[in-house]
Design an enzyme around this catalytic site. Structure first.
Site, PDB file in Angstrom:
ATOM      1  N   PHE A   1      -7.958   1.149  11.850  1.00 37.30           N
ATOM      2  CA  PHE A   1      -6.753   1.532  12.460  1.00 37.30           C
ATOM      3  C   PHE A   1      -6.808   2.015  13.913  1.00 37.30           C
ATOM      4  O   PHE A   1      -6.389   3.134  14.450  1.00 37.30           O
ATOM      5  CB  PHE A   1      -6.119   2.728  11.606  1.00 37.30           C
ATOM      6  CG  PHE A   1      -4.691   3.078  11.679  1.00 37.30           C
ATOM      7  CD1 PHE A   1      -3.785   2.486  10.935  1.00 37.30           C
ATOM      8  CD2 PHE A   1      -4.076   4.062  12.565  1.00 37.30           C
ATOM      9  CE1 PHE A   1      -2.409   2.858  11.004  1.00 37.30           C
ATOM     10  CE2 PHE A   1      -2.901   4.407  12.593  1.00 37.30           C
ATOM     11  CZ  PHE A   1      -1.842   3.722  11.637  1.00 37.30           C
TER      12      PHE A   1
ATOM     13  N   GLU B   1       0.558  -2.016   4.585  1.00 34.92           N
ATOM     14  CA  GLU B   1       0.832  -0.536   4.842  1.00 34.92           C
ATOM     15  C   GLU B   1       2.385  -0.473   5.174  1.00 34.92           C
ATOM     16  O   GLU B   1       3.134   0.442   4.515  1.00 34.92           O
ATOM     17  CB  GLU B   1      -0.032   0.198   5.932  1.00 34.92           C
ATOM     18  CG  GLU B   1       0.192   1.521   6.057  1.00 34.92           C
ATOM     19  CD  GLU B   1      -0.728   2.281   6.760  1.00 34.92           C
ATOM     20  OE1 GLU B   1      -1.678   1.714   7.009  1.00 34.92           O
ATOM     21  OE2 GLU B   1      -0.420   3.455   7.288  1.00 34.92           O
TER      22      GLU B   1
ATOM     23  N   THR C   1      -3.839  11.252  11.034  1.00 37.31           N
ATOM     24  CA  THR C   1      -3.574  12.077  12.267  1.00 37.31           C
ATOM     25  C   THR C   1      -2.063  12.718  12.440  1.00 37.31           C
ATOM     26  O   THR C   1      -1.951  13.489  13.074  1.00 37.31           O
ATOM     27  CB  THR C   1      -3.821  11.195  13.726  1.00 37.31           C
ATOM     28  OG1 THR C   1      -2.922  10.053  13.787  1.00 37.31           O
ATOM     29  CG2 THR C   1      -5.578  10.882  13.527  1.00 37.31           C
TER      30      THR C   1
ATOM     31  N   ARG D   1      -5.701   6.587  17.310  1.00 37.03           N
ATOM     32  CA  ARG D   1      -6.948   6.415  16.826  1.00 37.03           C
ATOM     33  C   ARG D   1      -7.854   5.658  17.553  1.00 37.03           C
ATOM     34  O   ARG D   1      -8.868   6.115  17.617  1.00 37.03           O
ATOM     35  CB  ARG D   1      -6.781   5.891  15.305  1.00 37.03           C
ATOM     36  CG  ARG D   1      -8.035   6.117  14.562  1.00 37.03           C
ATOM     37  CD  ARG D   1      -7.558   5.933  12.899  1.00 37.03           C
ATOM     38  NE  ARG D   1      -7.300   6.825  12.214  1.00 37.03           N
ATOM     39  CZ  ARG D   1      -7.879   8.036  11.740  1.00 37.03           C
ATOM     40  NH1 ARG D   1      -9.188   7.733  11.880  1.00 37.03           N
ATOM     41  NH2 ARG D   1      -7.716   8.657  10.898  1.00 37.03           N
TER      42      ARG D   1
ATOM     43  N   ARG E   1      -7.929  -2.110   8.715  1.00 34.93           N
ATOM     44  CA  ARG E   1      -9.158  -1.216   8.404  1.00 34.93           C
ATOM     45  C   ARG E   1      -9.845  -0.779   9.776  1.00 34.93           C
ATOM     46  O   ARG E   1     -10.532  -1.315  10.520  1.00 34.93           O
ATOM     47  CB  ARG E   1     -10.005  -2.145   7.634  1.00 34.93           C
ATOM     48  CG  ARG E   1     -10.981  -1.479   6.918  1.00 34.93           C
ATOM     49  CD  ARG E   1     -11.845  -2.557   5.835  1.00 34.93           C
ATOM     50  NE  ARG E   1     -12.652  -2.117   4.767  1.00 34.93           N
ATOM     51  CZ  ARG E   1     -13.136  -2.555   3.743  1.00 34.93           C
ATOM     52  NH1 ARG E   1     -13.127  -3.923   3.919  1.00 34.93           N
ATOM     53  NH2 ARG E   1     -13.714  -2.131   2.838  1.00 34.93           N
TER      54      ARG E   1
ATOM     55  N   GLU F   1     -12.740   2.791   5.144  1.00 32.95           N
ATOM     56  CA  GLU F   1     -12.528   1.916   6.609  1.00 32.95           C
ATOM     57  C   GLU F   1     -14.226   2.314   7.451  1.00 32.95           C
ATOM     58  O   GLU F   1     -14.483   1.092   7.993  1.00 32.95           O
ATOM     59  CB  GLU F   1     -11.730   2.644   7.411  1.00 32.95           C
ATOM     60  CG  GLU F   1     -10.231   2.477   6.973  1.00 32.95           C
ATOM     61  CD  GLU F   1      -9.237   3.204   7.345  1.00 32.95           C
ATOM     62  OE1 GLU F   1      -9.077   4.359   7.195  1.00 32.95           O
ATOM     63  OE2 GLU F   1      -8.574   2.776   8.362  1.00 32.95           O
TER      64      GLU F   1
ATOM     65  N   ALA G   1      -5.877   5.180   5.652  1.00 31.21           N
ATOM     66  CA  ALA G   1      -6.595   6.214   6.233  1.00 31.21           C
ATOM     67  C   ALA G   1      -7.931   6.369   5.417  1.00 31.21           C
ATOM     68  O   ALA G   1      -8.362   7.693   5.575  1.00 31.21           O
ATOM     69  CB  ALA G   1      -5.734   7.509   6.717  1.00 31.21           C
TER      70      ALA G   1
ATOM     71  N   GLN H   1       0.840  -1.204  -0.084  1.00 31.44           N
ATOM     72  CA  GLN H   1       0.021  -0.137   0.003  1.00 31.44           C
ATOM     73  C   GLN H   1       0.995   1.250  -0.087  1.00 31.44           C
ATOM     74  O   GLN H   1       0.506   2.352  -0.132  1.00 31.44           O
ATOM     75  CB  GLN H   1      -0.763   0.071   1.321  1.00 31.44           C
ATOM     76  CG  GLN H   1      -1.911  -1.159   1.326  1.00 31.44           C
ATOM     77  CD  GLN H   1      -2.742  -1.293   2.652  1.00 31.44           C
ATOM     78  OE1 GLN H   1      -2.493  -2.369   3.251  1.00 31.44           O
ATOM     79  NE2 GLN H   1      -3.269   0.193   3.080  1.00 31.44           N
TER      80      GLN H   1
HETATM   81  N1  MTE Z   1     -11.260  -2.746   0.014  1.00 33.59           N
HETATM   82  C1  MTE Z   1     -10.652  -3.819  -0.602  1.00 33.59           C
HETATM   83  N2  MTE Z   1     -11.558  -4.466  -1.681  1.00 33.59           N
HETATM   84  N3  MTE Z   1      -9.428  -4.325  -0.495  1.00 33.59           N
HETATM   85  C2  MTE Z   1      -8.748  -3.611   0.548  1.00 33.59           C
HETATM   86  O1  MTE Z   1      -7.475  -4.060   0.791  1.00 33.59           O
HETATM   87  N4  MTE Z   1      -8.463  -2.017   2.156  1.00 33.59           N
HETATM   88  C3  MTE Z   1      -9.429  -1.007   3.120  1.00 33.59           C
HETATM   89  C4  MTE Z   1     -10.219  -0.016   2.409  1.00 33.59           C
HETATM   90  N5  MTE Z   1     -10.981  -1.010   1.554  1.00 33.59           N
HETATM   91  C5  MTE Z   1      -9.143  -2.583   1.272  1.00 33.59           C
HETATM   92  C6  MTE Z   1     -10.444  -2.061   0.956  1.00 33.59           C
HETATM   93  C7  MTE Z   1      -8.575   0.052   3.853  1.00 33.59           C
HETATM   94  S1  MTE Z   1      -7.678  -0.584   5.364  1.00 33.59           S
HETATM   95  C8  MTE Z   1      -8.332   1.320   3.473  1.00 33.59           C
HETATM   96  S2  MTE Z   1      -7.374   2.172   4.498  1.00 33.59           S
HETATM   97  C9  MTE Z   1      -8.808   1.777   2.348  1.00 33.59           C
HETATM   98  O2  MTE Z   1      -9.742   0.781   1.480  1.00 33.59           O
HETATM   99  C10 MTE Z   1      -7.866   2.024   1.494  1.00 33.59           C
HETATM  100  O3  MTE Z   1      -8.072   2.734   0.221  1.00 33.59           O
HETATM  101  P1  MTE Z   1      -8.881   4.098   0.033  1.00 33.59           P
HETATM  102  O4  MTE Z   1      -8.147   5.083   0.684  1.00 33.59           O
HETATM  103  O5  MTE Z   1      -8.754   4.328  -1.413  1.00 33.59           O
HETATM  104  O6  MTE Z   1     -10.151   4.170   0.427  1.00 33.59           O
HETATM  105 MO1  MOS Z   2      -6.124   1.168   6.139  1.00 39.36          MO
HETATM  106  S1  MOS Z   2      -5.822   0.376   8.112  1.00 39.36           S
HETATM  107  O1  MOS Z   2      -5.837   2.790   6.797  1.00 39.36           O
HETATM  108  O2  MOS Z   2      -4.635   0.509   5.385  1.00 39.36           O
END
Ligand code: MTE
Ligand code: MOS
Length: 773
Positions: free
Chosen positions: A350, A238, A447, A316, A348, A718, A516, A203
């Site tokens: 955090f 991450e 944050t 968080r 997800r 998230e 985030a 990521q």
């Molecule tokens: N959705 C899918 N399909 N796969 C993923 O790995 N990660 C989640 C969320 N949704 C994830 C997901 C997490 S932890 C985060 S922080 C966000 O997607 C990151 O992507 P975004 O910032 O584009 O929403």
């Molecule tokens: Mo999502 S836990 O902020 O990668």
């Protein structure tokens, strides 16, 4: 139709949807293998805490011969440290192991089979030390990976002492494995002049670039990291991919061959950190109406052997420990406990989910003590915009939970179903039903303020087609599709004309993790900034050449139109090229308004909040402890949706992942600290059969984000995970019915064992009521 009106809000399919299902989508293990590629495996610690007294590689090296290589920490050319916040966090144990599963030796050979055979011959001698495995012991010994932290307002102790009613409770919340379908994988390919190219399922490509440079002793500019997509990240990619990318890079450097390291599922689960498990204590003061007056909460997380992101995750959790409720006097303390286990990491939410669950546990207990419907207690204590600040002193400006609550409860026919369920429970002894309602208020922004920046690089080619690069990464969440829509809308061209490129640190530098939930907010805005620059140049050029004012030029339906002139986008682009106008631009975005002073725990850490609410109906079998969701109604706020199909997928997926965390996913460690649930045979993630039988998911109709985010959208990745708190509360409600009312203690996850325990436990053991002395 190609303009902002038709493209923003269009429920287009994910750009790779077909490729995902046909298998054409390329993941790192699918890339063509460079000639001479070596395959790597890791040798892991069998001890939770021990000094390494000897590593014998003689037999392994004899088997490998000249074709393979075996390395330990002492072979690392640069620094053996991938710590993202504070170090050192070794990629290979150096003299000391601190958890069962910690990598010690890395081996590469022409085939995976040969590498595995050599790994079996490695002999490691240990001198065992006492291992600390749990939060309680770490707290008692004051073993932390970062100093304890406090957030407070007023005088919680004094307010508790004078509150007419008091309650105290405690709660343990289990961790969660990410269970991304694509495990951790990296491939490192040496380049000329000692440079290194690394494909990593990450990521955070910039972090890979920096860490690989660090372990190889190179400047950042000598390393390039790339990723087209991950098969899921969920926070588990991450920081943790750095270990594997760095091991691959070290092996590649020392063997002068390309090296691929792809973990199998068991190794992945043994090595990598998970969602933090927490132990939480709270004591709340309130009055007879249920108004909250004072709160003291202690949140303690199991960080594992090193810090990784744990300090920020505990922060968080603390930010979200009151969820959407106002308490005048409050003190929240957070502890990131050091244990001899995997280094727990982002997942997800955090830390937010754990903090929020504690708040809901507390509200639920107050409601049960007063014999009032918990939804009434929630409404009574909702924050008031304009009046309240959060416990970290951020003014509450926009607060839409009252409307969301009304809409959801009406659509879900709450009042009528309460009565139906009461009647059902009165007539049923072995099966009980319950309802749970949970609101969600999730702060959007990193944050750590500096991470809230992003870049993009947009190229327009002379035929009018577009290549889109930005710093965000695709993990299934639909980020690329959303940004493609933003770019197509900006140029008013067909979305098919926008080609998505792999994320690459040589195209967009110094990026933040896609995390985030801010991927679209940050990278979408940066991409739009790049488009705006190119459009300005095109408009000025068109006006200069064909007449009229540049400000009057419009981009619409694939055409660029000025005063008495109009061309297709491709025509004007070709003209602009011939006139030597730059058709490429780097865009940038930095989130406005945010600031935070951690020393005083005050500021505006969040640009805005995402809201949602859920009502779940659960059924439990009192004899076996099994549970299932009969119905779930979700209403979630995404501001103005850029792509409602993708947003809906995030809401459904987030809820289901939260449901897994709170019900069936259980990490079991044995007495020695060995994770026993390291494969799908023993670790149960939810499947299609765990979907609520009646699942009604809606996106809130919204005029858009109050803050000027990209197209007034809101982050969605998230926040919906925490809607699953309603499922846990519904199970708790069914348990209360089985117990004939009163207090309930339910730890998470609510496995059949936990439900049985909660049904039979005595209330005095679970929640202590302390009326005023
Ligand atoms: N959705 C899918 N399909 N796969 C993923 O790995 N990660 C989640 C969320 N949704 C994830 C997901 C997490 S932890 C985060 S922080 C966000 O997607 C990151 O992507 P975004 O910032 O584009 O929403
Ligand atoms: Mo999502 S836990 O902020 O990668």
């Amino acid at each position: 139709m190609a303009d902002a009106e038709s493209l923003i809000g269009a429920a287009l399919a994910h750009d790779s949807a077909r490729k995902h299902v046909t298998g054409e989508a390329l993941y790192i293990d699918d890339l063509p293998e460079p000639p001479g590629l070596l395959h790597a495996v890791l040798v892991l610690s069998s001890e939770a805490h021990a000094a390494i007294t000897a590593i014998d590689l003689t037999a392994a090296r004899a088997l490998l011969g000249r074709d393979g290589i075996a390395v330990t920490a002492s072979d690392i050319p640069g620094r053996n440290d991938v710590g993202p916040m504070s170090g050192p966090e070794p990629i290979l144990a150096a003299g000391l192991v601190e958890y069962i599963g910690q990598p010690i030796v890395a081996i590469a050979a022409p085939t995976l089979k040969a590498a595995r055979a050599a790994a079996k011959l490695v002999r490691i001698s240990y001198e065992r030390r006492e291992a600390v495995l749990d939060i309680e012991t770490a707290l008692a010994r004051e073993m932390f990976v970062s100093p304890p932290h406090r957030m407070q307002r007023g005088d919680a102790a004094a307010a508790l002492a004078r509150a007419p009613l008091r309650l105290a409770g405690e709660l343990t919340i289990g961790g969660q494995d990410h269970f991304y379908l694509e495990g951790q994988v990296a491939m490192a390919v040496p380049q000329e002049s000692g440079e290194m190219l690394v494909w990593s399922s990450t990521q955070h490509p910039t972090e890979i670039q920096k860490m690989v440079a660090r372990v190889l002793g190179l400047p950042y500019a000598a390393v390039t990291a790339q990723v087209r997509r991950m098969g899921g990240g969920f926070g588990g990619k991450e920081t943790q991919p750095a270990i594997f990318a760095c091991v691959a890079a070290v092996l590649a450097r020392l063997s002068a061959r390309p090296v691929k390291l792809r973990l199998d599922r068991d190794d992945d689960m043994m090595i990598t950190g998970k969602r933090h498990d927490f132990h939480i204590r709270w004591e709340v003061g309130y009055d007879g109406s249920g108004r909250l007056l004072a709160l003291e909460m202690r949140l303690a997380a199991r960080a594992g052997h090193v810090a990784d992101l744990s300090p920020a995750i505990v922060d968080r959790a603390m930010f979200h420990a009151l969820n959407c409720y106002f308490v005048p006097d409050v003190a929240v303390a957070g502890y990131a406990c050091k244990t001899h286990t995997q280094s727990n990491t982002a997942f997800r939410g955090f830390g937010g989910p754990q903090g929020m669950l504690a708040a809901e546990d507390m509200i639920d207990a107050v409601a049960r003590a007063l014999g009032t419907d918990a939804i009434e207690i929630r409404r009574l204590n909702y924050l008031a915009p304009g009046r309240d600040t959060t416990h970290y002193h951020q003014p509450v400006e926009d607060f839409i939970l009252p409307e969301i609550t009304d809409q959801l409860l009406a659509a879900a026919e709450y009042a009528a179903r309460r009565r139906t369920i009461a009647a059902f429970n009165a007539a049923s002894t072995n099966v009980k039903r319950g309802l749970g309602f949970a609101p969600v208020m999730f702060g959007i922004s990193f944050t750590t303020t500096m991470f809230n920046q992003a870049g993009a690089l947009v190229h327009v080619y002379t035929d009018g087609s577009v290549q889109l690069n930005h710093g965000g990464t695709e993990m299934g969440q639909g980020l690329f599709q959303k940004i493609a829509q933003i770019v197509a809308a900006s140029f008013a061209i067909d979305v098919a004309a926008v080609r998505l490129q792999a994320t690459d640190t040589s195209k967009v530098p110094n990026t933040s993790a896609t995390a985030a939930s801010s991927g679209t907010d940050l990278n979408g805005a940066a991409a739009e900034d790049a488009c705006r620059q190119i459009k300005t140049r095109l408009a000025e050029f068109g006006a200069r050449l064909h007449g009229g004012a540049a400000g009057a030029v419009v981009f619409r339906d694939g055409r660029v139109t000025g005063d008495r002139w109009s061309f297709t986008f491709a025509e004007l682009v070709a003209q602009a090229y011939r006139a030597r106008v730059q058709l490429s631009a780097a865009g940038f975005y930095a989130t406005p308004k945010i600031h935070y002073d951690r020393a005083t725990a005050s500021g505006r850490p969040f640009f805005y909040f995402a809201y949602g609410a859920a009502l779940c109906e659960a059924e439990i079998d009192v004899a076996t402890g099994e549970s299932r969701m009969l119905r779930a109604d979700l209403l979630h706020d995404v501001g103005r949706s850029i792509n409602p199909a993708i947003d809906l997928g995030q809401i459904e997926g987030g809820f289901m992942q939260g449901l897994g965390w709170l019900t069936c996913e259980e990490l079991v460690f044995d007495r020695d600290g060995r994770l026993r649930t390291h494969a799908p045979s023993t670790y149960k993630i939810p499947t299609a059969r765990d979907l609520p039988a009646d699942f009604r998911v809606r996106i809130l109709e919204s005029a858009g984000n109050r803050e000027p985010t990209i197209h007034r959208s809101k982050a969605v990745g998230e926040p919906p995970l925490m809607l699953a708190n309603a499922a846990w509360l519904a199970i708790k409600d069914a348990i209360a019915a089985a117990r004939g009312g009163g207090a309930v203690r339910l730890d998470a996850p609510a496995t059949p064992e936990a439900i049985l325990r909660a049904v039979t436990h005595h209330p005095e053991n679970v929640v202590s009521q302390k009326p005023r002395p």
